[in-house]
Motif scaffolding. Structure first.
Motif: not given
Length: 171
Positions: A53-63
């Motif tokens: 899930l961290d691949k979607f973490a800010p600042p470069l990702g988001r859920i």
């Protein structure tokens, strides 16, 4: 009234994301099975997504989640694909809420996050049978592109998928 908000880093939102990923994977796998007579190991796909899930973490990702009252009706994810390029993944609106503008609201939120993250382009892949999604993306300025090497779609299936990109520099 429905609002789109960022996923919170808590157990409740993690459970909701897991449930929506599972619902999405079941729906998509059913469609792939109907269309191509193939089943994917969606339990393994779910666990892989949840462990990363961290691949979607800010600042470069988001859920982002579409929430109405206490119900979560959909989600969309953004991750870094390569320098300057973000990728939209797992866009999903529950069937009962489709056609209400939630997909557009989720997409708008992800594109806004992509701009803040500094992406010059956003790419995505979508199964050929997801015609409503393709119309949504095209209306938002996405164009068809060739398959890209980082796509999670097996090469045998890429001919049945649509690959798209949106240039954020001209927005």
């Amino acid at each position: 009234m429905t609002l789109v908000r960022d996923m919170r880093n808590d157990d409740a939102d993690t459970t909701v994301v897991r449930d929506l990923f599972w619902e999405y994977l079941q729906w998509a796998n059913g469609m792939v099975n109907d269309e191509f007579k193939v089943n994917f190991d969606i339990a393994a796909m779910l666990e892989q997504d949840m462990q990363t899930l961290d691949k979607f973490a800010p600042p470069l990702g988001r859920i982002v989640l579409a929430v109405e009252g206490k119900s979560v009706l959909g989600l969309g994810c953004l991750k870094r694909l390569r320098p300057g390029i973000g990728e939209i993944k797992r866009m999903f609106v529950r069937p009962a809420a489709r056609g209400t503008g939630l997909g557009q609201a989720l997409l708008n939120a992800l594109l806004a996050h992509a701009e803040v993250a500094g992406y010059s382009e956003v790419w995505l892949d979508s199964a050929g049978f997801m015609k409503a999604a393709h119309a949504l993306y095209r209306a938002a300025g996405f164009r068809d592109i060739d398959p890209y090497p980082e796509s999670e779609i097996p090469s045998d299936f890429q001919k049945h998928w649509v690959f798209m990109a949106k240039d954020l520099r001209s927005v």
